[in-house]
Design a protein around this motif. Sequence first.
Motif, PDB file in Angstrom:
ATOM      1  N   GLU A 148     -13.225  14.822  -2.971  1.00 35.66           N
ATOM      2  CA  GLU A 148     -12.336  15.647  -2.163  1.00 35.66           C
ATOM      3  C   GLU A 148     -12.121  15.053  -0.780  1.00 35.66           C
ATOM      4  N   GLU A 149     -13.176  14.496  -0.195  1.00 31.42           N
ATOM      5  CA  GLU A 149     -13.092  13.930   1.143  1.00 31.42           C
ATOM      6  C   GLU A 149     -13.693  12.530   1.123  1.00 31.42           C
ATOM      7  N   LEU A 150     -12.928  11.578   1.636  1.00 33.16           N
ATOM      8  CA  LEU A 150     -13.332  10.184   1.607  1.00 33.16           C
ATOM      9  C   LEU A 150     -13.094   9.573   2.987  1.00 33.16           C
ATOM     10  N   ILE A 151     -14.094   8.890   3.507  1.00 32.82           N
ATOM     11  CA  ILE A 151     -13.962   8.171   4.772  1.00 32.82           C
ATOM     12  C   ILE A 151     -13.762   6.696   4.429  1.00 32.82           C
ATOM     13  N   VAL A 152     -12.631   6.139   4.837  1.00 36.55           N
ATOM     14  CA  VAL A 152     -12.348   4.723   4.621  1.00 36.55           C
ATOM     15  C   VAL A 152     -12.840   3.982   5.865  1.00 36.55           C
ATOM     16  N   LEU A 153     -13.796   3.086   5.680  1.00 38.54           N
ATOM     17  CA  LEU A 153     -14.472   2.460   6.811  1.00 38.54           C
ATOM     18  C   LEU A 153     -13.602   1.453   7.565  1.00 38.54           C
ATOM     19  N   ASN A 154     -12.679   0.809   6.884  1.00 43.98           N
ATOM     20  CA  ASN A 154     -11.803  -0.166   7.540  1.00 43.98           C
ATOM     21  C   ASN A 154     -10.384   0.401   7.582  1.00 43.98           C
ATOM     22  N   PRO A 155      -9.812   0.600   8.770  1.00 46.06           N
ATOM     23  CA  PRO A 155      -8.474   1.197   8.867  1.00 46.06           C
ATOM     24  C   PRO A 155      -7.377   0.359   8.203  1.00 46.06           C
ATOM     25  N   ARG A 156      -7.641  -0.921   7.973  1.00 46.56           N
ATOM     26  CA  ARG A 156      -6.659  -1.758   7.271  1.00 46.56           C
ATOM     27  C   ARG A 156      -6.485  -1.312   5.823  1.00 46.56           C
ATOM     28  N   GLY A 157      -7.449  -0.547   5.304  1.00 47.36           N
ATOM     29  CA  GLY A 157      -7.394  -0.065   3.927  1.00 47.36           C
ATOM     30  C   GLY A 157      -6.597   1.219   3.764  1.00 47.36           C
ATOM     31  N   VAL A 158      -5.911   1.669   4.818  1.00 45.98           N
ATOM     32  CA  VAL A 158      -5.123   2.905   4.744  1.00 45.98           C
ATOM     33  C   VAL A 158      -3.691   2.592   5.183  1.00 45.98           C
ATOM     34  N   LEU A 159      -2.738   2.833   4.283  1.00 45.50           N
ATOM     35  CA  LEU A 159      -1.333   2.541   4.560  1.00 45.50           C
ATOM     36  C   LEU A 159      -0.532   3.842   4.526  1.00 45.50           C
ATOM     37  N   PRO A 160       0.046   4.263   5.669  1.00 43.47           N
ATOM     38  CA  PRO A 160       0.856   5.484   5.673  1.00 43.47           C
ATOM     39  C   PRO A 160       2.146   5.267   4.882  1.00 43.47           C
ATOM     40  N   CYS A 161       2.507   6.262   4.052  1.00 47.83           N
ATOM     41  CA  CYS A 161       3.713   6.132   3.227  1.00 47.83           C
ATOM     42  C   CYS A 161       4.736   7.233   3.510  1.00 47.83           C
ATOM     43  N   PHE A 162       4.298   8.485   3.542  1.00 50.28           N
ATOM     44  CA  PHE A 162       5.200   9.615   3.748  1.00 50.28           C
ATOM     45  C   PHE A 162       4.559  10.578   4.747  1.00 50.28           C
ATOM     46  N   VAL A 163       5.394  11.296   5.496  1.00 48.36           N
ATOM     47  CA  VAL A 163       4.926  12.292   6.438  1.00 48.36           C
ATOM     48  C   VAL A 163       5.480  13.645   6.032  1.00 48.36           C
ATOM     49  N   VAL A 164       4.597  14.633   5.967  1.00 47.65           N
ATOM     50  CA  VAL A 164       4.995  16.010   5.685  1.00 47.65           C
ATOM     51  C   VAL A 164       4.680  16.824   6.933  1.00 47.65           C
ATOM     52  N   MET A 165       5.720  17.389   7.568  1.00 41.45           N
ATOM     53  CA  MET A 165       5.543  18.169   8.797  1.00 41.45           C
ATOM     54  C   MET A 165       5.559  19.645   8.442  1.00 41.45           C
ATOM     55  N   TYR A 166       4.699  20.408   9.118  1.00 44.71           N
ATOM     56  CA  TYR A 166       4.552  21.826   8.831  1.00 44.71           C
ATOM     57  C   TYR A 166       5.014  22.678   9.996  1.00 44.71           C
TER      58      TYR A 166
END
Length: 168
Positions: A148-166
């Motif tokens: 359910e919750e995952l911490i990715v240690l290297n920020p290079r491993g996270v790629l933003p694709c879509f933004v959902v605004m509330y």
Amino acid sequence: MPETFASFEEFREITKINAEKLQIKHPRILVDGNEMLRFHGTTIACSLGINGSSNPCTLDQCGLCQILRLGFSANHKFEDTIGVFTASTCGKAIGSIKSFNKPFMRKCVIVCRVIAGRINNPLQEIQEMSYSDYDSLVKNINCQLDIEELIVLNPRGVLPCFVVMYKL
């Protein structure tokens, strides 16, 4: 940004190369770096998304624009772990946002591609390994053993694709 995408793909290759060196081979890591789709919650302090506004601002307190302009940062601490918090659901991602009750802050969720690589799972037996042996850390697992919750240690491993605004 092309540089962000290139850095993400480079991190995938490094993760795959590191997985080749392991005694126990993890097929999913060898193929795609153990890529998954995850959600990351953050704040919006500017007018991005309002009336067609699409230019990221330079405000330090605008989490979304900081991520869009500079990428994710591993300097953020989440429950004593430095890394990028990701969740399996929008609700968990929204719940993780710290907006400090400022009325001008809006919330959003970023759908991200994540190279999870080798995951430190607290339910698995660990044989004297440090966090440096892993690419991600599990923070919460549900009763069906879904992360359910995952911490990715290297920020290079996270790629933003879509933004959902509330609108909350």
